[in-house]
Every structure is written in structure tokens, then in C-alpha cells.
Design a protein around this motif. Structure first.
Motif, short mmCIF file in Angstrom:
data_model
loop_
_atom_site.label_atom_id
_atom_site.label_comp_id
_atom_site.label_asym_id
_atom_site.label_seq_id
_atom_site.Cartn_x
_atom_site.Cartn_y
_atom_site.Cartn_z
N GLU A 1 -35.42 34.26 2.34
CA GLU A 1 -34.48 33.33 1.73
C GLU A 1 -33.31 32.99 2.63
O GLU A 1 -32.53 32.11 2.33
N SER B 1 -30.45 30.12 -10.76
CA SER B 1 -31.37 31.22 -10.43
C SER B 1 -31.34 31.45 -8.93
O SER B 1 -30.67 30.73 -8.18
N GLN B 2 -32.09 32.44 -8.50
CA GLN B 2 -32.22 32.73 -7.06
C GLN B 2 -32.72 31.51 -6.31
O GLN B 2 -32.32 31.25 -5.17
N SER B 3 -33.58 30.73 -6.94
CA SER B 3 -34.23 29.62 -6.24
C SER B 3 -33.33 28.41 -6.01
O SER B 3 -33.59 27.62 -5.11
N ASP C 1 -28.49 28.38 -3.61
CA ASP C 1 -28.05 27.84 -2.32
C ASP C 1 -27.72 26.35 -2.44
O ASP C 1 -26.70 25.88 -1.92
N ARG D 1 -24.17 35.50 -7.62
CA ARG D 1 -25.23 35.96 -6.72
C ARG D 1 -25.12 37.47 -6.51
O ARG D 1 -26.11 38.18 -6.53
N ASN E 1 -25.92 39.44 -9.89
CA ASN E 1 -27.35 39.42 -10.22
C ASN E 1 -28.22 40.07 -9.17
O ASN E 1 -29.44 40.15 -9.33
N TRP F 1 -29.11 38.95 -6.32
CA TRP F 1 -30.05 38.03 -5.70
C TRP F 1 -29.95 38.15 -4.19
O TRP F 1 -28.90 38.47 -3.64
N THR F 2 -31.05 37.88 -3.51
CA THR F 2 -31.07 37.97 -2.05
C THR F 2 -30.04 37.02 -1.45
O THR F 2 -30.06 35.82 -1.73
#
Length: 515
Positions: free
Chosen positions: A75, A177-179, A182, A239, A242, A244-245
Motif C-alpha cells: 500500500e 476505509s483502508q482502500s 489515501d 488511519r 484503525n 490501517w497500513t
């Protein structure tokens, strides 16, 4: 068996020679990149198993550099190519103008000096056609193109695109979400850039209406559209919460801007955002980063110094404590500059300039990125000394302490004159063109002893982005020599004109911030 060449994965990926110094090779250290090593090479083993193709497995499909993902996590995106996409139509002049003039290529500045817009095109290419990121990039490019070229139709198109991006980002945020974080983080920061370009100057209040109790020393009227920075801070917080990466490259660029905004706004950096190590900062950048976090806290606490004596309360910081903290920070900053490695240091050269008000030698740095960090250092030390001097002035109002602080005040004023000189000597390199053996070359941040440095009146917009923050601090700092202040104000006007930035124009014209 296959005997690979020594070297870190980062250098191998970029196809440059590595000196194999563990754990951080010289090239990665100089460029501020993450130095990633193969596990076998870290252990000192000079052999590997044969590759998958030699074992009879099918070859992996070829991928262009634009498709490659660097770093240990998939990611974490760090495009190693010039950020202009083939998906951008050639007729889109506004977008091409923005890319060519406002976005740095990898080879132009090291990672530690890149702005977040460097990563916007890689994310744009994988975003949906009607995404908020695509809309805000189009809106911002039309806005800067319209202001610089004075095209009303482009500005009108920017307004329409920005309105659509607001509606779209609100819907996308509901599906955070993570997706998509960014994309949303970049969208939010670019929205802040858009507002900087398009916001009109606010009406300056009548001097009769201004009292010591309502002085706007932090420029809250100028930074009235700070909601985008607050939203970006909230996205980074989510981020982290949670788990997240992280996208360390993007997160670092955004975090660096947020810290500088905190100093301008006179607010402390949120506690969870203060540790640069968590975001992959290292070396000289990490040390300066930690000092700037402390400076933001000092600026917030020092705002009480602008109040009249009758309005100060016992719960507010004592001027002596503020002076002591400023003294400690100034010493830390001075130690930072003294401990820098050799490749961070500058040389001083004479230059040819059309500006008759500037007739002193010029500082030349290894890259524009190094020059930018040094300019931030000078500006940060300027406001630290300004706060220190202001605190001492308040203490001097007590007759019993007047003589005891006079010597330290003289030290502060001497520091500020010296720092102002160094900042003035560092600015011209951003305005230069370099001639080698009679042949002009593109403006760059390095020069050899055989080069002739010519200082121009104009500046490229992407170089102007590196100067905006230190110049804002410098021209709003009390007690720097008047001729330096006037010269720096003229340079900030050039920066504002190059960027087409309405907020910078306001700061230059109204000069109401106080440090």
C-alpha cells in the motif's frame, strides 16, 4: 547458485550504484529514502537461491516503473518516475500546466522536501473517473492556470469542479476505509491548496476598531478556511486508530505541512502526531522535526505576551519561563546546524544579480531540498529569538529586571540580524539560472566552481512552494533589520505571483501576523 551484487534493494530498484553501507547506505541517507535490505544480505550472506524462472516456474509479467510499488508494504506508493500520466489528454492545458510547474519530479528534490502533490498523480491514475481526487486536481489546475494566465473561463470551470468535489468527497467519506483513505487525504490537502489560490483578501479592519485585546496576531482571518487541514489531521488519526497500513511517503509529506500550519496558526501539534519516528522520519530531518514540534507549543503559549499587562492572568505562562524555553530551543537549533553531515552543508559564492538592493554572497546547497530545509531552519530560529526577545521585553517592564535582561536582549537582536542575513543569502539560489562555459542550463540548486550564477527576478512555481513558509515567518518577525525585511517582502511577492496564491498576497499586503 546465483551470486548477487551487494547493495540495498532501494538502490537496486532505482538502478543506481550502492556503497553497501549497513544499515543505511550513503545514497539513501543523502536522498532521505528508506534503505531496504534483503534479509540474506543483512546477515552478510553473499548468495541466494536460484530465481523462480531458473527453478522452472513461469516468469512474472513485466511491469513498468509507473506500476511498481516501493517499500515493504504494497500500500505504500512512491512513484519513481516523472509524475505525468499517459492518461492525461494532451489538450488539457490546465492540468499539464499544473504538473509541469507545480509538481516536482523525483530527480529534482529529495524525498524529505517533497510536497504531498508529488503523490497525487499516482493515486489519480487508479481512482474512479468521477472521484473527488480527480475533480479537485482538475479544479486546482484550472484555478492556478486561470489566475496565472488571467483566464476567466478557466477560473469559472475551477469553481464548478470544486463544488462537485465537495459533494463527492462527502459521499466518499461515508465509505472511509483502508482502500480509499489515501485518495481522501490527498483530496483534502489539495482542497486547502485550492482555497489558498482562490480565497479573496478579507477587508482590513479600521485601526480605530482594533484594540490590544482583539489583535489578530495569529492571522485567524487569513487562515479562516482551516477546516481542510483539520479534516486531514482527522483522517491521519483515523488511519492510526484503525491500524490501517500507513502510506509513509504520503503521511510524512502531509504531516510536515500540518506542523508548519500549526506554527502559523499558533496551536500545538496534536500529541499523537508529534513523534516523527512513527512516520519514518530519520537523520537530520527527524531532529529538526522534533524541534519544530516544540516551537509550535512555544508559539501557542507565547501568545499571552501580546496582551496588555492588565489582561494577563496568573494561569498564563510566566515570561521568564517562555524566555527560558526559547533559549533552550535556540540552542537546540544551533546544535542541529553544527552537527549536520558534510553533504548537508553549503558553500558561499558571489553571484550576478539584477537586484541592486542585494549585493552580498549567495549560499549554494547540494539540492533545492537541502536549501529549503536550511531556509526553514533560519525562519524557525528567527521566530524563536523573536519570542525570546518579546518575553524579555515584558520582564523588563519591571524596573528591577530591566538591567538583568538587557544583555540577553542584545544577544537576541544579534542572532536575528545574523539569521536574516543567512536567509537572504539562501533565497537567491531559488531564483537562479546557472551558466557553464557560456551555455545556460535550467535553474538548479547546485553549482560547481566553474559555474556562473545569475540571479533572476522570477521564480518557477514549484520552487516558490519551498519558500512560502519561511518567508511568511521572516517578514512577520519583529526586530530583523528593516532593509532585510523589505527585501524578503519583495521576494514573497514574487513567490505569491508565481503561485497565483491569494492568501500569500494577503499576508504580504497586510502584514498582520506577529511572532
Amino acid at each position: 547458485m546465483v551470486f548477487p551484487s551487494r547493495g540495498c534493494i532501494t538502490c537496486k530498484t532505482r538502478r543506481i550504484k550502492c556503497d553497501s553501507v549497513h544499515p543505511l547506505c550513503s545514497r539513501c541517507q543523502k536522498a532521505g529514502r528508506d534503505c531496504v535490505w534483503d534479509q540474506n544480505e543483512e546477515a552478510g550472506l553473499l548468495f541466494k537461491d536460484e530465481n523462480a524462472f531458473a527453478q522452472g516456474k513461469p516468469r512474472r509479467p513485466w511491469k513498468s516503473k509507473a506500476q511498481e510499488v516501493s517499500g515493504p508494504e504494497a500500500e505504500v506508493v512512491d512513484s519513481a518516475v516523472f509524475p505525468v500520466s499517459s492518461s492525461i489528454p494532451a489538450e488539457d492545458k490546465a492540468l499539464q500546466f499544473w504538473l509541469n510547474n507545480y509538481v516536482f519530479r523525483d530527480d529534482e528534490v529529495p524525498e524529505f522536501a517533497r510536497e504531498y502533490n508529488h503523490y497525487s498523480i499516482a493515486c489519480r491514475d487508479i481512482a474512479q473517473h468521477d472521484s473527488s481526487l480527480r475533480l479537485i486536481i482538475s479544479a486546482l489546475s484550472h484555478a492556478v492556470f486561470g489566475r496565472v494566465m488571467q483566464l476567466d473561463e478557466s477560473i469559472e470551470e475551477a469553481e464548478k469542479l470544486f463544488a462537485r468535489s465537495i459533494d463527492t468527497v462527502q459521499r466518499e467519506t461515508l465509505r472511509l476505509s483502508q482502500s480509499n483513505i489515501d485518495e481522501l487525504l490527498l483530496t483534502t490537502m489539495l482542497m486547502a491548496d485550492y482555497k489558498d489560490v482562490t480565497d479573496k483578501c478579507y477587508a482590513r479592519p479600521n485601526q480605530d476598531e482594533v484594540s490590544l485585546l482583539n489583535l489578530d496576531v495569529t492571522g485567524s482571518q487569513i487562515w479562516k478556511n482551516t477546516c481542510h487541514y483539520d479534516r486531514a489531521t482527522d483522517l491521519m488519526r483515523q488511519r492510526q486508530q484503525n491500524k490501517w497500513t500507513p502510506n509513509l511517503f504520503l503521511d510524512r509529506a502531509v504531516r510536515r505541512r500540518l506542523i508548519r500550519v500549526c506554527i502559523l496558526r499558533g496551536i500545538s501539534v496534536p500529541e499523537w502526531l508529534r513523534d516523527g519516528v512513527k512516520f519514518g522520519e530519520q537523520g537530520p530531518v527527524l531532529i529538526l522535526d522534533s524541534i519544530m514540534v516544540r516551537v509550535a507549543a512555544l508559539r501557542e503559549r507565547s501568545l499571552c505576551l501580546f496582551l496588555p499587562k492588565s489582561a494577563r492572568f496568573s494561569t498564563q505562562p510566566h515570561p521568564g519561563d517562555l524566555a527560558a524555553e526559547a533559549r533552550s530551543l535556540d540552542a537546540a537549533l544551533e546544535s542541529w546546524s553544527a552537527a549536520l553531515p558534510e553533504d548537508w552543508k553549503f558553500t558561499t559564492r558571489s553571484g550576478s544579480t539584477p537586484d541592486p538592493t542585494f549585493d552580498v554572497p549567495i549560499h549554494v546547497y547540494a539540492t533545492y531540498g537541502h536549501a529549503a530545509i536550511w531556509c526553514r531552519y533560519y525562519a524557525t530560529r528567527l521566530i524563536v529569538n523573536s519570542i525570546r526577545n518579546r518575553a524579555l521585553s515584558v520582564m523588563a517592564q519591571c524596573s528591577s529586571q530591566m538591567l538583568s535582561v538587557a544583555s540577553e536582549q542584545d544577544t537576541c537582536l544579534g542572532n536575528m540580524a545574523s539569521l536574516g542575513t543567512d536567509l537572504c543569502r539562501s533565497i537567491p539560489i531559488f531564483f537562479t539560472s546557472v551558466t557553464t562555459e557560456g551555455n545556460p542550463t535550467a535553474a538548479r540548486g547546485t553549482a560547481t566552481n566553474d559555474d556562473i550564477i545569475c540571479v533572476n527576478q522570477e521564480i518557477i512555481p514549484k520552487l516558490a512552494t519551498l519558500l512560502a513558509w519561511p518567508l511568511i515567518l521572516a517578514i512577520n518577525t519583529d526586530n530583523i533589520p528593516e532593509f532585510q525585511k523589505q527585501w524578503l517582502e519583495n521576494k514573497l511577492k514574487s513567490v505569491a505571483n508565481a503561485l497565483g496564491d491569494a492568501i500569500l498576497e494577503t499576508v504580504t499586503e497586510q502584514n498582520e501576523l506577529k511572532f
